[in-house]
Design a protein around this motif. Structure first.
Motif, PDB file in Angstrom:
ATOM      1  N   SER A 128      60.202  31.159  73.613  1.00 18.34           N
ATOM      2  CA  SER A 128      59.093  30.232  73.374  1.00 18.34           C
ATOM      3  C   SER A 128      57.815  30.759  74.019  1.00 18.34           C
ATOM      4  N   SER A 129      56.684  30.370  73.424  1.00 17.23           N
ATOM      5  CA  SER A 129      55.383  30.792  73.941  1.00 17.23           C
ATOM      6  C   SER A 129      54.431  29.613  73.877  1.00 17.23           C
ATOM      7  N   LEU A 130      54.085  29.067  75.020  1.00 19.96           N
ATOM      8  CA  LEU A 130      53.241  27.879  75.073  1.00 19.96           C
ATOM      9  C   LEU A 130      51.771  28.222  75.274  1.00 19.96           C
ATOM     10  N   SER A 131      51.473  29.509  75.389  1.00 23.90           N
ATOM     11  CA  SER A 131      50.101  29.894  75.751  1.00 23.90           C
ATOM     12  C   SER A 131      49.188  30.128  74.561  1.00 23.90           C
ATOM     13  N   SER A 132      49.768  30.368  73.361  1.00 19.60           N
ATOM     14  CA  SER A 132      48.922  30.650  72.203  1.00 19.60           C
ATOM     15  C   SER A 132      49.443  29.927  70.973  1.00 19.60           C
ATOM     16  N   ILE A 133      48.630  29.874  69.935  1.00 17.87           N
ATOM     17  CA  ILE A 133      49.016  29.209  68.689  1.00 17.87           C
ATOM     18  C   ILE A 133      49.692  30.215  67.767  1.00 17.87           C
ATOM     19  N   ILE A 134      50.852  29.844  67.254  1.00 18.15           N
ATOM     20  CA  ILE A 134      51.600  30.710  66.353  1.00 18.15           C
ATOM     21  C   ILE A 134      51.062  30.521  64.943  1.00 18.15           C
ATOM     22  N   ILE A 135      50.504  31.584  64.375  1.00 23.07           N
ATOM     23  CA  ILE A 135      49.900  31.548  63.053  1.00 23.07           C
ATOM     24  C   ILE A 135      50.689  32.471  62.127  1.00 23.07           C
ATOM     25  N   SER A 136      50.923  32.039  60.908  1.00 23.38           N
ATOM     26  CA  SER A 136      51.696  32.860  59.974  1.00 23.38           C
ATOM     27  C   SER A 136      50.942  34.137  59.632  1.00 23.38           C
ATOM     28  N   PRO A 137      51.666  35.245  59.428  1.00 18.81           N
ATOM     29  CA  PRO A 137      51.010  36.502  59.057  1.00 18.81           C
ATOM     30  C   PRO A 137      50.333  36.393  57.695  1.00 18.81           C
ATOM     31  N   GLU A 138      49.379  37.280  57.462  1.00 18.00           N
ATOM     32  CA  GLU A 138      48.612  37.226  56.217  1.00 18.00           C
ATOM     33  C   GLU A 138      49.501  37.456  55.001  1.00 18.00           C
ATOM     34  N   LYS A 139      50.450  38.396  55.118  1.00 22.66           N
ATOM     35  CA  LYS A 139      51.395  38.651  54.038  1.00 22.66           C
ATOM     36  C   LYS A 139      52.787  38.187  54.448  1.00 22.66           C
ATOM     37  N   THR A 140      53.584  37.773  53.470  1.00 23.54           N
ATOM     38  CA  THR A 140      54.924  37.269  53.749  1.00 23.54           C
ATOM     39  C   THR A 140      55.868  38.422  54.062  1.00 23.54           C
ATOM     40  N   PRO A 141      56.530  38.407  55.226  1.00 27.83           N
ATOM     41  CA  PRO A 141      57.482  39.480  55.563  1.00 27.83           C
ATOM     42  C   PRO A 141      58.715  39.411  54.662  1.00 27.83           C
ATOM     43  N   VAL A 142      59.186  40.558  54.223  1.00 23.60           N
ATOM     44  CA  VAL A 142      60.372  40.620  53.366  1.00 23.60           C
ATOM     45  C   VAL A 142      61.177  41.852  53.733  1.00 23.60           C
ATOM     46  N   CYS A 143      62.501  41.720  53.710  1.00 25.90           N
ATOM     47  CA  CYS A 143      63.357  42.864  54.007  1.00 25.90           C
ATOM     48  C   CYS A 143      63.158  43.934  52.932  1.00 25.90           C
ATOM     49  N   PRO A 144      63.062  45.206  53.298  1.00 23.75           N
ATOM     50  CA  PRO A 144      62.898  46.270  52.299  1.00 23.75           C
ATOM     51  C   PRO A 144      63.979  46.180  51.219  1.00 23.75           C
ATOM     52  N   GLN A 145      63.559  46.318  49.965  1.00 21.57           N
ATOM     53  CA  GLN A 145      64.490  46.166  48.857  1.00 21.57           C
ATOM     54  C   GLN A 145      63.911  46.799  47.604  1.00 21.57           C
ATOM     55  N   ALA A 146      64.803  47.130  46.683  1.00 20.87           N
ATOM     56  CA  ALA A 146      64.388  47.643  45.383  1.00 20.87           C
ATOM     57  C   ALA A 146      64.311  46.475  44.407  1.00 20.87           C
ATOM     58  N   LEU A 147      63.246  46.423  43.616  1.00 23.28           N
ATOM     59  CA  LEU A 147      63.106  45.345  42.644  1.00 23.28           C
ATOM     60  C   LEU A 147      64.196  45.458  41.580  1.00 23.28           C
ATOM     61  N   SER A 148      64.676  44.310  41.131  1.00 20.19           N
ATOM     62  CA  SER A 148      65.688  44.267  40.080  1.00 20.19           C
ATOM     63  C   SER A 148      65.012  44.043  38.731  1.00 20.19           C
ATOM     64  N   PRO A 149      65.115  44.993  37.800  1.00 16.48           N
ATOM     65  CA  PRO A 149      64.511  44.799  36.474  1.00 16.48           C
ATOM     66  C   PRO A 149      65.025  43.546  35.778  1.00 16.48           C
ATOM     67  N   LEU A 150      66.305  43.215  35.970  1.00 19.82           N
ATOM     68  CA  LEU A 150      66.874  42.027  35.338  1.00 19.82           C
ATOM     69  C   LEU A 150      66.239  40.763  35.897  1.00 19.82           C
ATOM     70  N   VAL A 151      66.121  40.683  37.217  1.00 16.90           N
ATOM     71  CA  VAL A 151      65.501  39.514  37.841  1.00 16.90           C
ATOM     72  C   VAL A 151      64.030  39.398  37.437  1.00 16.90           C
ATOM     73  N   GLU A 152      63.333  40.531  37.404  1.00 14.53           N
ATOM     74  CA  GLU A 152      61.927  40.521  36.995  1.00 14.53           C
ATOM     75  C   GLU A 152      61.769  39.983  35.579  1.00 14.53           C
ATOM     76  N   LYS A 153      62.719  40.305  34.723  1.00 18.11           N
ATOM     77  CA  LYS A 153      62.673  39.855  33.335  1.00 18.11           C
ATOM     78  C   LYS A 153      63.082  38.397  33.191  1.00 18.11           C
ATOM     79  N   MET A 154      64.199  38.030  33.797  1.00 16.16           N
ATOM     80  CA  MET A 154      64.777  36.706  33.553  1.00 16.16           C
ATOM     81  C   MET A 154      64.109  35.606  34.361  1.00 16.16           C
ATOM     82  N   ILE A 155      63.682  35.914  35.588  1.00 15.40           N
ATOM     83  CA  ILE A 155      63.092  34.892  36.453  1.00 15.40           C
ATOM     84  C   ILE A 155      61.577  35.021  36.506  1.00 15.40           C
ATOM     85  N   GLY A 156      61.074  36.225  36.645  1.00 16.04           N
ATOM     86  CA  GLY A 156      59.631  36.427  36.664  1.00 16.04           C
ATOM     87  C   GLY A 156      59.244  37.567  37.579  1.00 16.04           C
ATOM     88  N   ALA A 157      58.062  38.096  37.360  1.00 18.31           N
ATOM     89  CA  ALA A 157      57.580  39.228  38.139  1.00 18.31           C
ATOM     90  C   ALA A 157      57.325  38.833  39.587  1.00 18.31           C
TER      91      ALA A 157
END
Length: 446
Positions: free
Chosen positions: A48-77
């Motif tokens: 815990s950190s009570l000394s500063s305000i926790i602000i979300s990063p500008e970009k959403t963190p995501v585990c490194p991964q390869a895009l799935s062409p099927l998911v991109e097609k069926m669910i969306g880009a």
């Protein structure tokens, strides 16, 4: 984002001051780091950190991964420009109603995303819980965790297995300790998972170190038929990817490991999901002990488990190569029978067996099946059709090939009823016979 904006709120929590963003009746505190980790090591809780305000990063963190062409097609880009690769991706986001009655603590739903233990993250627009939160007055926490090589492949001291599960457990501990500061009831937590997320949740039920972290589970489309006898396959995959363990370029890791994915011809259908939970390593028991463990824990957790009627149509009926030969006439009949058989083997029969065993052991369990009643879509009710029903968000699904030809009004009307039932279960562990069912849903109490 700065704290003095009118559309923000600062939550004073025992973890620290956390910035939330108000938008259209909800408040969202996004990308809160709950743990950190070194490569192939167990997660360590963030202090815990009570000394500063926790602000979300500008970009959403995501585990490194390869895009799935099927998911991109069926669910969306996937809008990749909004994401930032982080192999220590232990983050969670909280979505709650903007207004909560004083002294009221809301039911908490924890979303564990799917993606074959290989792709995805907790904060995709197609699983944005805002609509559900506003409708049903619940709190939803979405969890990101390590995937693929980083989270679901191991077997020795240098590459530990089941790290994705350990991340989830650490997230649940954070939720247990802090969710009341956001208006949530820490004693009323439901885990909700789809596909590999449902598989993970089923195994969290028999994991070490989860006591009193959740009370019920909703398991959607878990490929439990692929969980058996994976040891040889995992060991081979581990050995063939050993040369990548110290690679500093995560993009190269993603490009390279795909060359060594186990063969379906050699290992059968389970090789279609090469990453996964590994029995016999913490926090799990040996495979032969798993069914007894579920029975022993039957009175601990309320369970809602089920599937979509045409799960594997997501993969089979969308294949251009298969449709060339099996897209009409007798070929289509063969395709339909193949979808029926594979859906039953991977999803249907294991879900039913799980539910029946759980009920026999004295557990409170419901079994469901989602059907397609629409004549506008030849795919039927495939894998992932439950996502727009549960989460709504028409804008996120507008490019989905899976929903092509289906009016959004139909999705919304059935989805709203389904969201109400799932929220009822999350709140009470029960679904009343008097509660309205959507026409697409088959539901039974065992």
């Amino acid at each position: 984002m700065t704290p003095n904006q009118q559309n923000t709120i600062i939550f004073e929590t025992r973890f620290g001051k956390i910035l939330g963003l108000k938008e259209k009746g909800i408040i969202r505190a996004q990308s809160i780091r709950y743990a950190h980790s070194e490569r192939f090591k167990r997660p360590v809780a963030v202090e815990s950190s009570l000394s500063s305000i926790i602000i979300s990063p500008e970009k959403t963190p995501v585990c490194p991964q390869a895009l799935s062409p099927l998911v991109e097609k069926m669910i969306g880009a996937t809008p990749v420009d909004r994401f930032e690769a982080d192999e220590a991706t232990q983050y969670l986001s909280i979505t709650r109603p903007e207004i909560i009655a004083e002294n009221r603590k809301l039911p908490v739903v924890v979303w564990i995303h799917g993606g074959s233990h290989e792709i995805g993250c907790g904060d995709l627009a197609t699983a944005d819980p805002a609509e559900w939160v506003k409708e049903q007055n619940i709190i939803v926490v979405t969890v990101s965790y390590r995937l693929g090589l980083f989270g679901f492949l191991g077997g020795n001291e240098k590459r530990l297995p089941n790290l994705g599960l350990f991340d989830m457990i650490e997230a649940l501990r954070w939720i247990k300790n802090n969710i009341s500061d956001f208006g949530g009831n820490a004693e009323n937590v439901t885990l909700l998972g789809q596909s590999s997320g449902g598989d993970a949740i089923a195994h969290l039920m028999i994991s070490e170190g989860v006591e009193n972290l959740f009370q019920r589970v909703i398991i959607q489309s878990a490929p439990l038929g692929l969980r058996h006898k994976r040891q040889k396959m995992s060991a081979e995959f581990l050995k063939k990817t050993e040369f990548l363990k110290d690679e500093t370029d995560v993009i190269k890791m993603m490009e390279e490991y795909g060359k060594y994915v186990p063969s379906v011809m050699k290992y059968g259908l389970k090789a279609a999901m090469p990453f996964g939970i590994q029995y016999g390593y913490p926090p799990l028991c040996k495979e032969e002990e798993s069914e007894k463990k579920w029975k022993d824990n039957a009175k601990k957790y309320d369970v809602l488990i089920g599937l979509n009627n045409d799960e594997t149509a997501f993969y089979l009926k969308t294949s251009e190569a298969l449709n060339k030969y099996f897209g009409k006439g007798w070929g289509l009949k063969i395709m339909d029978k193949t979808v029926e058989k594979t859906t039953q083997f991977i999803y249907g029969a294991p879900a039913k067996r799980f539910a029946e065993n759980y009920a026999e052991a004295g557990g409170n369990v419901y079994l469901f099946r989602i059907h397609s009643r629409s004549k506008d879509n030849h795919i039927g009710a495939p894998h992932c059709i439950d996502l727009p029903l549960i989460f709504g968000n028409e804008e996120a699904w507008k490019s989905s090939e899976m929903l092509k030809g289906i009016p959004w009004k139909y999705i919304h009307e059935n989805g709203k009823k389904l969201r109400a039932l799932w929220a009822e279960f999350a709140g009470t562990g029960k679904i009343s016979d008097a509660s309205e069912r959507p026409e697409i849903l088959e539901l039974q109490k065992l």
